[in-house]
Design an enzyme around this catalytic site. Structure first.
Site, PDB file in Angstrom:
ATOM      1  CD  GLU A 177      -4.910  -3.979  -4.099  1.00  0.00           C
ATOM      2  OE1 GLU A 177      -5.201  -3.848  -3.082  1.00  0.00           O
ATOM      3  OE2 GLU A 177      -3.920  -4.666  -4.633  1.00  0.00           O
ATOM      4  CB  SER A 230      -0.888   0.022   1.211  1.00  0.00           C
ATOM      5  OG  SER A 230      -1.761   1.032   1.092  1.00  0.00           O
ATOM      6  CG  HIS A 287      -5.475  -2.184  -0.133  1.00  0.00           C
ATOM      7  ND1 HIS A 287      -4.684  -2.142  -1.071  1.00  0.00           N
ATOM      8  CD2 HIS A 287      -5.163  -1.462   0.995  1.00  0.00           C
ATOM      9  CE1 HIS A 287      -3.637  -1.208  -0.573  1.00  0.00           C
ATOM     10  NE2 HIS A 287      -3.905  -0.863   0.672  1.00  0.00           N
TER      11      HIS A 287
END
Length: 429
Positions: free
Chosen positions: A312, A192, A369
């Site tokens: 995600e 990330s 995610h």
């Protein structure tokens, strides 16, 4: 409690602890505490210490607001790193340096709270299984690390969070051999905002020679801001603090509670303005960053493994808004990653992580995610993965084997080839 052997760094000796066959050296300062006159300044090397430093407990994490993505034990004195060494290594081991995510605003690698010894990222198991020395680092976040106030006053440096990461890399490169690591075989990896940080380090001329390979997991590639864009965010943030541009230096004494509140309000106001990028983000400053990473990677030759989770944005928009989730996944993650792969100057391989844990399946979540973190690193995440069933353990072994292969051999062997490398699980027919 069994103490690990003393290791002599360039700043002084440290002594850690032995846990489950791993030597852990926790809470090692890699820079001066960024407090007092050093608040909002680029980091300075730590002052040498006398005596043996007790490295048996993790340090604090940067100041941050409370959210589902945050961690506790917060302090401005947060520039520490942890070193995890498999016991009885033979020869110099490959090194993997972990950069945590959290939208450049939350997260950390220190203790989860003041009253626990548990780290936000317990990397011992990963180090042991991959046969690598793992280093996890903290860096300044939100206002302290990524708000551009330099255009209002020279009292404020830009991109302090990136310079923290750079200082940590310099510490690792100079000292990791004393821990049994190979300073010429360092892999920088992150997820990330940590993945975007790795891209920033790849594109920066200041990091040349400090690492030899990179793994980028689920990066928000286009969330780096131009200097002009950053000014607008900064002025909005000052208004949320009740300050104006002429009173900017009052930020030097702002309380942590006001910072946390303003961080939260900035996120809300940014989203309401139609901008879904991280409010706090690296800035193109012409010193550490000369352009957005996607525009600056054509001359980089470091081997790169980069990828995303299949869906995600499910983590952010929920399980019902599937079309919106797919659109954001394409625009903010998979699409920009594809552009990085196309323009990258060195050897690169793209992967796709597509595994749904039983816990996620019960919540009707797709592979979203951060769902790779509990698999790869063993970090429990509420709603994603808190238990390791047989199938999930199989995926973990495969993923760790791939990351190990990359740390040892780059994109040779099992990671050579073209196309998208799929990391998932298929039932035997």
């Amino acid at each position: 409690m069994f103490l690990a052997p003393t290791v002599v760094t360039s700043y002084g000796p440290v002594r850690g602890i032995v846990k489950d066959g791993v030597l852990e050296y926790l809470g090692i300062p890699y820079a001066e505490p960024p407090v007092g006159d050093l608040r909002f300044r680029h980091p300075l090397p730590p002052k040498p210490w006398t005596g043996v430093l007790d490295a048996t407990r993790g340090g604090a994490n940067c100041i941050q607001e409370k959210s589902r993505f945050s961690t506790g034990n917060n302090s401005e004195d947060c520039l520490y790193l942890n070193v995890f060494v498999p016991q009885a290594p033979s020869g110099k081991l490959p090194v993997m340096v972990w950069v945590h995510g959290g939208s450049f605003a939350t997260g950390g690698t220190g203790r989860k709270s003041e009253d626990t010894e548990v780290l936000e990222y317990e990397m011992g198991g990963f180090a042991k299984e991959t046969g690598t020395i793992v280093v996890s680092i903290n860096y300044r976040l939100n206002l302290f690390g990524f708000l551009n106030l330099h255009f209002l006053s020279d009292r404020f440096d830009m991109n302090c969070g990136l310079y923290d990461q750079l200082m940590a890399l310099k510490f690792v490169h100079a000292n990791i051999e004393a821990f049994g690591g190979d300073p010429d075989n360092i892999t920088l990896f992150g997820q990330s905002a940590g993945g975007e940080s790795v891209l920033s380090m790849l594109s920066s001329p200041l990091s040349r020679g400090l690492f030899q390979k990179a793994i980028v997991q689920s990066p928000p590639v286009n969330h780096v801001r131009t200097e002009e864009e950053s000014r607008k965010v900064s002025l909005r943030y000052l208004r949320l603090l009740g300050l104006g541009r002429k009173r900017v230096e009052k930020v030097l004494n702002v309380s942590h509670s006001k910072v946390a509140r303003a961080n939260r309000l900035l996120l809300y106001s940014t989203i309401l303005s139609g901008d879904i990028r991280c409010p706090f983000a690296p800035v193109v400053d012409g010193e550490i960053l000369f352009g957005k990473p996607v525009e600056s990677l054509s001359k980089v030759s470091v081997p790169l493994l980069i990828g995303t989770a299949a869906h995600e944005a499910d983590l952010f928009v929920g399980k019902r808004l599937r079309r919106l989730s797919d659109s954001i996944t394409k625009s903010d993650f998979s699409g920009p990653v594809e552009e990085v792969v196309k323009t990258y100057g060195g050897p690169v391989r793209r992967y796709l992580f597509d595994y749904i844990t039983p816990q996620m399946r019960k919540s009707h979540l797709r592979c979203c995610h951060a769902s790779d973190l509990p698999i790869l690193l063993g970090r429990p995440l509420k709603g994603l993965c808190t238990k390791m069933d047989v199938t999930t353990l199989q995926v973990r072994r495969r993923m760790r084997a791939l990351w190990k292969e990359f740390a040892y051999n780059g994109l040779d062997g099992s990671l050579s080839g073209e196309g998208i490398l799929e990391i998932s699980f298929y039932e035997k027919e």
